[in-house]
Design a protein around this motif. Sequence first.
Motif, PDB file in Angstrom:
ATOM      1  N   GLY A 137      54.686  19.055  34.059  1.00 49.19           N
ATOM      2  CA  GLY A 137      55.502  18.207  35.312  1.00 49.19           C
ATOM      3  C   GLY A 137      57.077  18.773  35.228  1.00 49.19           C
ATOM      4  O   GLY A 137      57.945  18.033  35.799  1.00 49.19           O
ATOM      5  N   LEU A 138      57.388  19.909  34.785  1.00 50.05           N
ATOM      6  CA  LEU A 138      58.893  20.348  34.724  1.00 50.05           C
ATOM      7  C   LEU A 138      59.206  21.546  35.625  1.00 50.05           C
ATOM      8  O   LEU A 138      60.384  21.934  35.681  1.00 50.05           O
ATOM      9  N   ASP A 177      69.673  16.146  20.870  1.00 51.23           N
ATOM     10  CA  ASP A 177      70.685  15.224  20.997  1.00 51.23           C
ATOM     11  C   ASP A 177      72.234  15.965  21.023  1.00 51.23           C
ATOM     12  O   ASP A 177      73.181  15.574  21.577  1.00 51.23           O
ATOM     13  N   ALA A 178      72.201  17.142  20.383  1.00 46.84           N
ATOM     14  CA  ALA A 178      73.425  17.782  20.081  1.00 46.84           C
ATOM     15  C   ALA A 178      73.826  18.872  21.381  1.00 46.84           C
ATOM     16  O   ALA A 178      74.926  19.423  21.263  1.00 46.84           O
ATOM     17  N   LEU A 179      72.947  19.082  22.461  1.00 44.40           N
ATOM     18  CA  LEU A 179      72.990  19.987  23.309  1.00 44.40           C
ATOM     19  C   LEU A 179      73.912  19.533  24.397  1.00 44.40           C
ATOM     20  O   LEU A 179      74.897  20.534  24.469  1.00 44.40           O
ATOM     21  N   VAL A 223      66.059  18.312  29.859  1.00 45.87           N
ATOM     22  CA  VAL A 223      66.096  19.156  30.867  1.00 45.87           C
ATOM     23  C   VAL A 223      66.496  18.456  32.191  1.00 45.87           C
ATOM     24  O   VAL A 223      67.086  18.890  32.879  1.00 45.87           O
ATOM     25  N   GLU A 224      65.647  17.123  32.172  1.00 48.30           N
ATOM     26  CA  GLU A 224      65.916  16.478  33.058  1.00 48.30           C
ATOM     27  C   GLU A 224      67.559  16.084  33.311  1.00 48.30           C
ATOM     28  O   GLU A 224      67.962  15.960  34.469  1.00 48.30           O
ATOM     29  N   ALA A 225      68.083  15.644  32.038  1.00 49.22           N
ATOM     30  CA  ALA A 225      69.570  15.349  32.229  1.00 49.22           C
ATOM     31  C   ALA A 225      70.348  16.400  32.862  1.00 49.22           C
ATOM     32  O   ALA A 225      71.316  16.345  33.652  1.00 49.22           O
ATOM     33  N   LEU A 226      70.102  17.733  32.387  1.00 46.44           N
ATOM     34  CA  LEU A 226      71.082  18.838  32.827  1.00 46.44           C
ATOM     35  C   LEU A 226      70.531  19.137  34.271  1.00 46.44           C
ATOM     36  O   LEU A 226      71.463  19.241  35.175  1.00 46.44           O
ATOM     37  N   ALA A 227      69.372  18.842  34.729  1.00 45.88           N
ATOM     38  CA  ALA A 227      69.128  19.475  36.104  1.00 45.88           C
ATOM     39  C   ALA A 227      69.500  18.409  37.115  1.00 45.88           C
ATOM     40  O   ALA A 227      69.668  18.502  38.214  1.00 45.88           O
ATOM     41  N   ALA A 228      69.815  17.098  36.559  1.00 38.78           N
ATOM     42  CA  ALA A 228      70.603  15.924  37.433  1.00 38.78           C
ATOM     43  C   ALA A 228      71.908  16.222  37.829  1.00 38.78           C
ATOM     44  O   ALA A 228      72.459  15.609  38.568  1.00 38.78           O
ATOM     45  N   VAL A 229      72.522  17.359  37.168  1.00 37.75           N
ATOM     46  CA  VAL A 229      74.118  17.722  37.314  1.00 37.75           C
ATOM     47  C   VAL A 229      73.936  18.602  38.557  1.00 37.75           C
ATOM     48  O   VAL A 229      73.407  19.631  38.094  1.00 37.75           O
ATOM     49  N   GLU A 230      74.707  18.288  39.667  1.00 39.34           N
ATOM     50  CA  GLU A 230      74.856  19.301  40.907  1.00 39.34           C
ATOM     51  C   GLU A 230      75.167  20.671  40.384  1.00 39.34           C
ATOM     52  O   GLU A 230      74.696  21.491  40.786  1.00 39.34           O
ATOM     53  N   THR A 231      75.909  20.882  39.494  1.00 41.14           N
ATOM     54  CA  THR A 231      76.491  22.133  39.040  1.00 41.14           C
ATOM     55  C   THR A 231      75.567  23.056  38.188  1.00 41.14           C
ATOM     56  O   THR A 231      75.950  24.053  38.004  1.00 41.14           O
ATOM     57  N   ASN A 232      74.618  22.499  37.693  1.00 42.46           N
ATOM     58  CA  ASN A 232      73.851  22.966  36.800  1.00 42.46           C
ATOM     59  C   ASN A 232      72.715  23.681  37.399  1.00 42.46           C
ATOM     60  O   ASN A 232      71.967  23.054  38.265  1.00 42.46           O
ATOM     61  N   ALA A 234      63.208  17.462  24.284  1.00 42.08           N
ATOM     62  CA  ALA A 234      63.143  18.360  25.578  1.00 42.08           C
ATOM     63  C   ALA A 234      63.205  17.690  26.827  1.00 42.08           C
ATOM     64  O   ALA A 234      64.053  18.089  27.640  1.00 42.08           O
ATOM     65  N   ARG A 235      62.192  16.940  27.173  1.00 43.30           N
ATOM     66  CA  ARG A 235      62.236  16.538  28.623  1.00 43.30           C
ATOM     67  C   ARG A 235      63.475  15.861  28.802  1.00 43.30           C
ATOM     68  O   ARG A 235      63.954  16.237  30.167  1.00 43.30           O
ATOM     69  N   ASP A 236      63.908  15.092  28.304  1.00 44.92           N
ATOM     70  CA  ASP A 236      65.123  14.260  28.313  1.00 44.92           C
ATOM     71  C   ASP A 236      66.298  15.136  28.672  1.00 44.92           C
ATOM     72  O   ASP A 236      67.254  15.054  29.452  1.00 44.92           O
TER      73      ASP A 236
END
Length: 221
Positions: free
Chosen positions: A128-129, A209-211, A98-107, A94-96
């Motif tokens: 810490g999210l 991992d499928a998200l 969320v952090e991966a999605l948040a790192a994309v500027e258009t998300n 879950a943490r990975d």
Amino acid sequence: MTDLRLVIFDVDGTLVDSQSHIAAAMAAAFEGEGLPVPPLADILGVVGLSLPVGLAQLAPDLPEPTRARMVDRYRERFFALRVGNAASPLYPGARDAVEALAAVETNLLGIATGKSRRGLDHLLEAHGLGHHFVTTQVSDNHPSKPHPAMVLAALEETGVAPDRAVMIGDTEFDIEMGRAAGVRTLGVSWGFHPRARLAAADAVIDGFDALPAALARFWDR
């Protein structure tokens, strides 16, 4: 930026495994009135609804003052568990995610949960999210799921069009809410409702991992 995308997460059963806290708090609510505790499957079946609505489904024949006391007792027990123990744990990945999605500027990331503001704020702070989510909708301010109010508010706050948004959740209430708001819906099979109850979702995944691939298919349509 015109190509913004909004990813809205449910919390209990989707991001965090709160089953033990929910079951213990519900047991306290029923036992405090001298009532038999419903089976765990029935308790988990109403997760996602606001607490008063969920209790009304579990105990429809009780007078309203009794259910009101049970709501208070549930909250007291849940908060006591929260203080005395670590916050409900995040599901693996879950943490990975969320952090991966948040790192994309258009998300843009959002939350739509049956939790109270107090409960959600504590959970996000504990893990810490909180800084990743630009819109957080809670039961204090909206009708219970599956009413679309929470998703509609998230769309309005972010300015994202419904066809560029997705609701991710583990219950049929999440899916119905998202569909009613006109957004895509993604069910997760690791939560509180069995996969069969997620049949109305546009897709169902079995792990974080499928998200990315599931979301990519939505955006490419």
